[in-house]
Design a protein around this motif. Structure first.
Motif, mmCIF file in Angstrom:
data_model
loop_
_atom_site.group_PDB
_atom_site.id
_atom_site.type_symbol
_atom_site.label_atom_id
_atom_site.label_comp_id
_atom_site.label_asym_id
_atom_site.label_seq_id
_atom_site.Cartn_x
_atom_site.Cartn_y
_atom_site.Cartn_z
ATOM 1 N N UNK A 195 1.442 9.411 -9.210
ATOM 2 C CA UNK A 195 1.997 9.026 -10.491
ATOM 3 C C UNK A 195 1.695 7.561 -10.726
ATOM 4 N N UNK A 196 2.032 7.057 -11.928
ATOM 5 C CA UNK A 196 1.758 5.655 -12.238
ATOM 6 C C UNK A 196 2.496 4.722 -11.283
ATOM 7 N N UNK A 197 3.783 5.025 -11.032
ATOM 8 C CA UNK A 197 4.617 4.190 -10.162
ATOM 9 C C UNK A 197 5.185 5.015 -9.019
ATOM 10 N N UNK A 198 5.440 4.379 -7.887
ATOM 11 C CA UNK A 198 6.282 5.009 -6.869
ATOM 12 C C UNK A 198 7.624 5.312 -7.526
ATOM 13 N N UNK A 199 8.124 6.517 -7.340
ATOM 14 C CA UNK A 199 9.367 6.874 -8.035
ATOM 15 C C UNK A 199 10.212 7.819 -7.192
ATOM 16 N N UNK A 200 11.176 8.454 -7.831
ATOM 17 C CA UNK A 200 12.109 9.332 -7.133
ATOM 18 C C UNK A 200 11.481 10.703 -6.960
ATOM 19 N N UNK A 201 11.300 11.134 -5.713
ATOM 20 C CA UNK A 201 10.745 12.459 -5.421
ATOM 21 C C UNK A 201 11.900 13.442 -5.320
ATOM 22 N N UNK A 203 12.805 16.081 -3.746
ATOM 23 C CA UNK A 203 13.409 16.531 -2.479
ATOM 24 C C UNK A 203 13.642 15.409 -1.483
ATOM 25 N N UNK A 204 12.899 14.290 -1.623
ATOM 26 C CA UNK A 204 12.936 13.256 -0.587
ATOM 27 C C UNK A 204 13.350 11.886 -1.106
ATOM 28 N N UNK A 205 13.814 11.816 -2.341
ATOM 29 C CA UNK A 205 14.273 10.542 -2.874
ATOM 30 C C UNK A 205 13.164 9.507 -2.941
ATOM 31 N N UNK A 207 11.729 8.022 -0.385
ATOM 32 C CA UNK A 207 11.048 7.896 0.907
ATOM 33 C C UNK A 207 9.578 8.307 0.853
ATOM 34 N N UNK A 208 9.138 8.982 -0.207
ATOM 35 C CA UNK A 208 7.743 9.413 -0.334
ATOM 36 C C UNK A 208 7.116 8.732 -1.545
ATOM 37 N N UNK A 209 5.984 8.095 -1.303
ATOM 38 C CA UNK A 209 5.348 7.299 -2.355
ATOM 39 C C UNK A 209 4.069 7.982 -2.861
ATOM 40 N N UNK A 210 4.078 8.357 -4.138
ATOM 41 C CA UNK A 210 2.924 8.975 -4.777
ATOM 42 C C UNK A 210 2.210 8.020 -5.732
ATOM 43 N N UNK A 211 2.802 6.884 -6.027
ATOM 44 C CA UNK A 211 2.315 6.027 -7.108
ATOM 45 C C UNK A 211 0.973 5.387 -6.852
ATOM 46 N N UNK A 212 0.264 5.091 -7.952
ATOM 47 C CA UNK A 212 -0.924 4.246 -7.850
ATOM 48 C C UNK A 212 -0.494 2.780 -7.894
ATOM 49 N N UNK A 213 0.791 2.578 -8.190
ATOM 50 C CA UNK A 213 1.372 1.236 -8.166
ATOM 51 C C UNK A 213 2.562 1.215 -7.214
ATOM 52 N N UNK A 214 2.540 0.305 -6.260
ATOM 53 C CA UNK A 214 3.629 0.158 -5.285
ATOM 54 C C UNK A 214 4.831 -0.502 -5.961
ATOM 55 N N UNK A 216 8.569 -2.170 -4.937
ATOM 56 C CA UNK A 216 9.448 -2.632 -3.866
ATOM 57 C C UNK A 216 10.888 -2.255 -4.235
ATOM 58 N N UNK A 217 11.371 -1.148 -3.685
ATOM 59 C CA UNK A 217 12.701 -0.647 -4.035
ATOM 60 C C UNK A 217 13.823 -1.475 -3.412
#
Length: 240
Positions: A195-201, A203-205, A207-214, A216-217
């Motif tokens: 996705x564009x940003x790391x966000x809320x997954x 099932x895993x909140x 903790x899992x990063x799909x974003x093309x943009x990191x 810092x939570x």
């Protein structure tokens, strides 16, 4: 009913739906294992695609799995109201084998493929098979990949960047499958990276990063474009 309202209202644009289809490969060439893949497809994909594109429910789900559908007069005509396009979310393809003790008569089998942090096997030809099958069901309607991505660990290097080469390879390989599908006549009209940003997954909140943009939570929600983001930039600009 929403499609009917959209048509009646004369709104600009097009209207469609996105599927999260589930396909699988047989663990062996035994007939029962091959049947298991058909059962996966029937109960996790065809129930949705057949009803929308064909106005029916899959025979296998009814005859082999005992599914019951309460269909009232006019239901299937509403469900199969013509749409303009559809989306496909694709991440992986499981390997399955027949399991008589399972309510759905199949279970996941061992997979040799490299896994993502979600424990999903990376299966390029699974995407090719998915696009081919769902295109056949949809009779050549315009298709979009509305989600495709990979969750991996991110490390900020000493130069302040995230060099996620594995993600770049993932996208390069999947985009090549898309290119091949288009060349074979599949009407694939677009691709959306998840996705564009790391966000809320779901099932895993966080903790899992799909974003093309990191993102810092833990601190100020600072954002860093990962190398994959620059790769996709160059794809869009036609520089790859």
């Amino acid at each position: 009913m929403a499609v009917k309202s959209f048509r009646k209202g004369g709104y600009p644009g097009r209207i469609g739906i996105t599927f999260n289809p589930v396909y699988s490969r047989a663990a062996t060439n035994k007939q029962l294992d091959i049947l298991a893949t058909d059962l996966v497809k029937a109960c996790r994909t065809d129930i949705f695609t057949f009803s929308i594109f064909k106005g029916i429910y899959p025979r296998l789900a009814i005859e082999k799995l005992g599914f019951e559908f309460k269909i009232e007069k006019g239901d299937m005509e509403i469900i199969s109201e013509k749409i303009d396009f559809y989306g496909v979310n694709y991440y992986f393809e499981n390997i399955v084998e027949y399991d008589a003790s399972s309510p759905l008569k199949f279970k996941n089998s061992y997979s040799w493929q490299e896994k993502t942090l979600m424990n999903w096997p990376i299966s390029l030809q699974g995407l090719a098979r998915c696009l081919k099958d769902i295109n056949n069901t949809a009779n050549g309607l315009d298709m979009y990949i509305t989600e495709n991505g990979i969750a991996l660990e991110d490390t900020i290097s000493s130069d302040g960047h995230i060099h996620d080469k594995a993600r770049i390879k993932y996208y390069y390989d999947h985009l090549k499958v898309c290119k091949d599908a288009i060349e074979k006549g599949i009407p694939l009209k677009g691709f959306f990276a998840w996705s564009l940003l790391d966000n809320f997954e779901w099932s895993y909140g966080y903790s899992k990063r799909f974003g093309i943009t990191f993102v810092d939570f833990d601190k100020s929600c600072n954002r860093i474009i990962k190398d994959r983001g620059y790769f996709l930039r160059d794809v869009i600009l036609g520089l790859i």
